[in-house]
Design an enzyme around this catalytic site. Structure first.
Site, PDB file in Angstrom:
ATOM      1  N   ASP A  15      -3.876  -0.194  -4.519  1.00 58.02           N
ATOM      2  CA  ASP A  15      -3.549   0.680  -3.561  1.00 58.02           C
ATOM      3  C   ASP A  15      -2.714   0.236  -2.343  1.00 58.02           C
ATOM      4  OD1 ASP A  15      -4.073   2.472  -2.204  1.00 58.02           O
ATOM      5  OD2 ASP A  15      -5.568   1.842  -0.508  1.00 58.02           O
ATOM      6  N   GLY A  18       2.590   3.393  -1.018  1.00 58.50           N
ATOM      7  CA  GLY A  18       2.661   4.488  -0.593  1.00 58.50           C
ATOM      8  C   GLY A  18       3.288   3.948   1.262  1.00 58.50           C
ATOM      9  N   HIS A  32       5.667   3.213  -6.002  1.00 56.35           N
ATOM     10  CA  HIS A  32       4.806   3.279  -6.932  1.00 56.35           C
ATOM     11  C   HIS A  32       6.075   2.303  -8.132  1.00 56.35           C
ATOM     12  CE1 HIS A  32       2.000   5.602  -5.302  1.00 56.35           C
ATOM     13  NE2 HIS A  32       2.582   6.705  -4.925  1.00 56.35           N
ATOM     14  N   SER A  60      -5.889   8.157  -9.679  1.00 55.60           N
ATOM     15  CA  SER A  60      -7.454   8.456 -10.002  1.00 55.60           C
ATOM     16  C   SER A  60      -7.880  10.621 -10.533  1.00 55.60           C
ATOM     17  CB  SER A  60      -8.260   8.154  -8.399  1.00 55.60           C
ATOM     18  OG  SER A  60      -7.731   9.320  -7.777  1.00 55.60           O
ATOM     19  N   LEU A 126      -5.877 -11.158 -24.395  1.00 58.21           N
ATOM     20  CA  LEU A 126      -6.197 -10.258 -22.690  1.00 58.21           C
ATOM     21  C   LEU A 126      -6.769  -9.024 -23.199  1.00 58.21           C
ATOM     22  CD1 LEU A 126      -6.529  -9.978 -19.697  1.00 58.21           C
ATOM     23  CD2 LEU A 126      -4.375  -8.903 -19.437  1.00 58.21           C
ATOM     24  N   ARG A 177     -10.104  -4.580  -4.023  1.00 54.96           N
ATOM     25  CA  ARG A 177      -9.040  -3.684  -3.691  1.00 54.96           C
ATOM     26  C   ARG A 177      -7.845  -4.111  -2.986  1.00 54.96           C
ATOM     27  NH1 ARG A 177     -10.321   1.869  -2.517  1.00 54.96           N
ATOM     28  NH2 ARG A 177      -8.413   3.349  -1.204  1.00 54.96           N
TER      29      ARG A 177
HETATM   30  C1  IPE Z   1      -7.664   4.456  -5.427  1.00 59.96           C
HETATM   31  O1  IPE Z   1      -6.768   4.843  -4.181  1.00 59.96           O
HETATM   32  C2  IPE Z   1      -6.829   5.337  -6.472  1.00 59.96           C
HETATM   33  C3  IPE Z   1      -5.814   4.198  -6.703  1.00 59.96           C
HETATM   34  C4  IPE Z   1      -6.026   2.920  -6.072  1.00 59.96           C
HETATM   35  C5  IPE Z   1      -5.663   4.510  -8.052  1.00 59.96           C
HETATM   36  P1  IPE Z   1      -7.049   6.336  -3.190  1.00 59.96           P
HETATM   37  O2  IPE Z   1      -5.199   5.542  -2.039  1.00 59.96           O
HETATM   38  O3  IPE Z   1      -6.326   7.118  -3.538  1.00 59.96           O
HETATM   39  O4  IPE Z   1      -8.138   6.169  -2.386  1.00 59.96           O
HETATM   40  P2  IPE Z   1      -8.640   7.077  -1.283  1.00 59.96           P
HETATM   41  O5  IPE Z   1      -7.691   7.846  -0.887  1.00 59.96           O
HETATM   42  O6  IPE Z   1      -7.648   6.361  -0.129  1.00 59.96           O
HETATM   43  O7  IPE Z   1     -10.102   6.122  -0.656  1.00 59.96           O
HETATM   44  C1  IPE Z   2      -2.218   3.773  -4.659  1.00 60.05           C
HETATM   45  O1  IPE Z   2      -1.245   3.754  -3.955  1.00 60.05           O
HETATM   46  C2  IPE Z   2      -1.862   4.073  -5.682  1.00 60.05           C
HETATM   47  C3  IPE Z   2      -2.128   5.245  -5.707  1.00 60.05           C
HETATM   48  C4  IPE Z   2      -3.048   5.487  -5.633  1.00 60.05           C
HETATM   49  C5  IPE Z   2      -1.453   5.870  -7.318  1.00 60.05           C
HETATM   50  P1  IPE Z   2      -1.338   4.859  -2.564  1.00 60.05           P
HETATM   51  O2  IPE Z   2      -0.014   5.725  -3.283  1.00 60.05           O
HETATM   52  O3  IPE Z   2      -2.970   5.557  -2.379  1.00 60.05           O
HETATM   53  O4  IPE Z   2      -0.393   4.062  -0.810  1.00 60.05           O
HETATM   54  P2  IPE Z   2      -1.169   3.939  -0.257  1.00 60.05           P
HETATM   55  O5  IPE Z   2      -2.861   4.035   0.122  1.00 60.05           O
HETATM   56  O6  IPE Z   2      -0.896   5.651   0.323  1.00 60.05           O
HETATM   57  O7  IPE Z   2      -0.434   3.472   1.003  1.00 60.05           O
HETATM   58 MG    MG Z   3      -4.433   4.326  -1.089  1.00 54.71          MG
END
Ligand code: IPE
Ligand code: IPE
Ligand code: MG
Length: 246
Positions: A15, A18, A32, A60, A126, A177
């Site tokens: 996570d 973004g 990404h 997800s 792995l 996480r």
């Molecule tokens: C969880 O992250 C899913 C992935 C890392 C693929 P999200 O960014 O989607 O989760 P929330 O919305 O913060 O719970």
């Molecule tokens: C995790 O990063 C990747 C995916 C959920 C696909 P995010 O895209 O959720 O990044 P943030 O949480 O918005 O920074």
């Molecule tokens: Mg996120």
């Protein structure tokens, strides 16, 4: 030292991509793309740290709610990753499985998955599981629906693997996480029953192999009791006599 003989199952919620991009004035997909580099680093480092199974949360089932441009960028990155990394994964003895639903993925992604899973089937160093269109609650519902009249834990674990189109994996030992949030976001709810949890504010694109090493070192210092007492042997693995859920 504890756990040394046992190959770990580490699960990572990747996570913060973004926010990493936004902080640099870039569009979210740039985060990404940078995140894919971290995947490469982590996959390479994992076996050296005693990790035998690595599960990465890439997309997800709730991530379909994002703008289609971001979803398309993520799908394209996954397809490209599977294509470009394949020779290296094979060379390094990585066996790949995708967990999650496949029926909603673009055809080109499904084809890349099928090819990568088939071509890496002999990997023994792995097991790399990538969770795509994954929802733990959906997987649990599907597994419950397939379970017969004898709902034991091992039978349920097998049904769950089948529901995710992948072989049975061991329970998660260590869940990490990145990105600062402290929640599971519908990831491996059954498999993490006794997982040790590590939350770090480091954003996924910034995570290094050394950070993974630190998390594993932290894990090895923990006293896993599985409901028993310290030092009675139960810290080494799951108890041999398991209580049934029925
Ligand atoms: C969880 O992250 C899913 C992935 C890392 C693929 P999200 O960014 O989607 O989760 P929330 O919305 O913060 O719970
Ligand atoms: C995790 O990063 C990747 C995916 C959920 C696909 P995010 O895209 O959720 O990044 P943030 O949480 O918005 O920074
Ligand atoms: Mg996120």
């Amino acid at each position: 030292m504890k756990h040394q003989s046992h190959l770990l199952h580490a699960a990572l919620i990747m996570d913060g991509n973004g926010r990493w991009a936004t902080a640099r004035g870039l569009a979210r997909p740039a985060g990404h793309r940078a995140g894919v580099e971290t995947v490469r680093r982590i996959v390479e480092a994992a076996p050296k740290l005693g990790i035998g199974t690595l599960t990465l949360y890439a997309f997800s089932s709730d991530n379909w709610k994002r703008p289609w441009t971001e979803v398309a960028a993520l799908m394209d990155l996954l397809r490209r990753y599977l294509f470009t990394e394949l020779p290296k994964l094979k060379r390094e003895g990585v066996r790949l499985h995708i967990i999650g639903r496949r029926d909603r993925l673009p055809g080109a992604v499904r084809a890349a998955i099928a090819r990568a899973e088939w071509e890496t089937r002999g990997g023994e160093t792995l097991t790399l599981r990538i969770a795509v269109d994954y929802s733990a609650r959906d997987a649990l519902c599907r597994a419950a629906g397939q379970l017969g009249a004898d709902p034991t834990r091992p039978a349920f674990t097998d049904a769950l693997a089948e529901a995710m189109h992948s072989p049975t994996a061991p329970d998660v030992d260590l869940l990490i996480r990145t990105g600062g949030e402290q929640r599971l976001s519908d990831f491996l709810l059954w498999e993490c029953a006794y997982a040790e949890l590590v939350f770090t504010s480091t954003l996924w694109p910034d995570l290094t192999a050394a950070d993974l090493g630190d998390a594993v070192a932290d894990f090895r210092r923990r006293d896993r009791r599985f409901g028993g007492l310290s030092g009675d042997g139960s810290t080494l693995s799951q108890p041999i006599i398991q209580t049934q859920s029925t």
